[in-house]
Design a protein around this motif. Structure first.
Motif, PDB file in Angstrom:
ATOM      1  N   HIS A 165      -1.700  -1.460  -3.952  1.00 25.52           N
ATOM      2  CA  HIS A 165      -2.766  -0.490  -3.708  1.00 25.52           C
ATOM      3  C   HIS A 165      -2.152   0.890  -3.471  1.00 25.52           C
TER       4      HIS A 165
ATOM      5  N   SER B 142     -10.711  -3.421  -3.494  1.00 29.34           N
ATOM      6  CA  SER B 142     -10.224  -2.055  -3.322  1.00 29.34           C
ATOM      7  C   SER B 142     -10.430  -1.263  -4.607  1.00 29.34           C
TER       8      SER B 142
ATOM      9  N   ASP C 100      -9.958  -6.537   0.720  1.00 31.98           N
ATOM     10  CA  ASP C 100      -9.418  -7.074  -0.531  1.00 31.98           C
ATOM     11  C   ASP C 100      -8.313  -8.092  -0.249  1.00 31.98           C
TER      12      ASP C 100
ATOM     13  N   THR D 163      -5.931   0.877  -7.106  1.00 33.63           N
ATOM     14  CA  THR D 163      -4.854  -0.080  -7.334  1.00 33.63           C
ATOM     15  C   THR D 163      -3.693   0.584  -8.068  1.00 33.63           C
TER      16      THR D 163
ATOM     17  N   TYR E 160       0.884  -1.162   0.000  1.00 32.27           N
ATOM     18  CA  TYR E 160       0.000   0.000   0.000  1.00 32.27           C
ATOM     19  C   TYR E 160       0.922   1.212   0.000  1.00 32.27           C
TER      20      TYR E 160
ATOM     21  N   PRO F  97      -0.400  -8.003  -4.434  1.00 29.37           N
ATOM     22  CA  PRO F  97      -1.276  -6.860  -4.719  1.00 29.37           C
ATOM     23  C   PRO F  97      -0.566  -5.530  -4.514  1.00 29.37           C
TER      24      PRO F  97
END
Length: 327
Positions: free
Chosen positions: A124, A308, A301, A311, A97, A122
């Protein structure tokens, strides 16, 4: 990537944004906890950890990333280090993130996306206006047809050099292009352009003029731009960070075939809709931790319980638009 049972955050760069806006929310969301923080200045990292009840602190990013109790990384440093830290976190198999703007350039964004895809983690980005109530209201008004088909978007942000929004010109990384990518336009307009991407879809073309008129720092201090969305809606924007006090203004208008919606990104939580039924104003209360609604969605997510809205792919589009306007 296998879904974890809970999210145990480690923060790289526990500075001002982590005091109220973001990090405290990580300790309040079910299934989420903050277990470690890092700053290059170890004394400041230790101070933050003690004040916020965080068990561990580091002065080395790799050590935090390698901590087995940390399974997700929040990068809250200036943009110049986002790509580097994202690569390290991705290589360790830990979701990322990252603060906005996502990076200094679209090219750096692409590198971040590629690294996360390579390691199947992932990515974000902290464009939290995609989840705040007044911005969701604007979206619902447009989707319900309150002002009909959208014709035009107009952005205006005029600030003097005095208010908090452009404070601390001395040693301010936000106006050092080598660190931030640009000036206050990169820092603030990125929020605006990203939300418009969420509201109306991607921008497919953008042009602009940027200048440094006042010579107070290295970056641009005035920008004019025009852009076109993939759906045919047109947009214009004007940003000036050295305007006289009487000219100070921050307003966005969405103009449609049946009326208009007026709202603000930074100065008010009010939304005004005007159409054939008259004018109606909505006012919203902001959460104490302004990133909490987005972080809740990111946690959901990562746990496989939701999606989310912000992204790496969506945020990179904003950097592409900024590049088109300022290069």
């Amino acid at each position: 990537m296998e879904k974890p049972k809970d999210i145990r955050w480690g923060i790289i760069g526990c500075g001002d944004v982590c005091e109220v806006k973001s990090a405290p929310a990580m300790q309040k969301i079910p299934g989420s906890s903050l277990v470690a923080v890092m700053r290059r200045n170890g004394a400041k990292a230790k101070d933050y950890a003690e004040r916020h009840g965080v068990e561990k602190w580091y002065d080395n990013a790799q050590q935090l990333i390698d901590d087995p109790e940390v399974n997700a990384i929040y990068i809250a440093t200036p943009p110049s280090s986002h790509a580097e830290y994202t690569a390290l976190a991705a290589a360790a198999g830990k979701p990322v993130y990252v603060e906005k703007p996502m990076a200094r350039t679209f090219q750096e964004c692409q590198e971040m996306i590629a690294n996360c895809q390579k390691h199947d983690v992932p990515l974000h980005v902290a464009y939290y206006r995609r989840s705040l109530p007044q911005f969701l209201k604007v979206k619902s008004l447009i989707e319900s047809g309150a002002i009909g088909a959208i014709r035009l978007v107009q952005l205006e942000l005029f600030q003097s050099i005095q208010p908090a929004i452009v404070r601390d010109l001395d040693n301010n990384w936000r106006v050092n292009p080598e660190i931030s990518g640009g000036g206050f336009f990169y820092d603030l307009a990125s929020h605006q352009l990203d939300y418009l991407d969420y509201l109306l879809g991607p921008i497919e073309a953008a042009k602009g003029f940027c200048a440094n008129q006042a010579g107070l720092y290295k970056a641009e201090d005035i920008v004019n731009a025009s852009f076109r969305f993939e759906n045919g809606v047109l947009g214009t924007g004007s940003w000036c960070f050295t305007a006289g006090e009487p000219a100070v203004k921050e307003e966005t208008r969405i103009i449609g075939e049946k009326g208009q919606i007026t709202f603000h990104y930074f100065t008010s939580a009010k939304v005004m809709v005007e159409n054939e039924n008259g004018a109606q104003e909505f006012d919203f209360e902001m959460p104490t931790h302004i990133q909490q609604p987005l972080i809740e969605l990111i946690v959901a997510d990562l746990l496989g319980r939701g999606v989310s809205p912000s992204t790496g792919k969506t945020a990179a589009r904003t950097n592409w638009v900024i590049d088109q306007i300022c290069t």
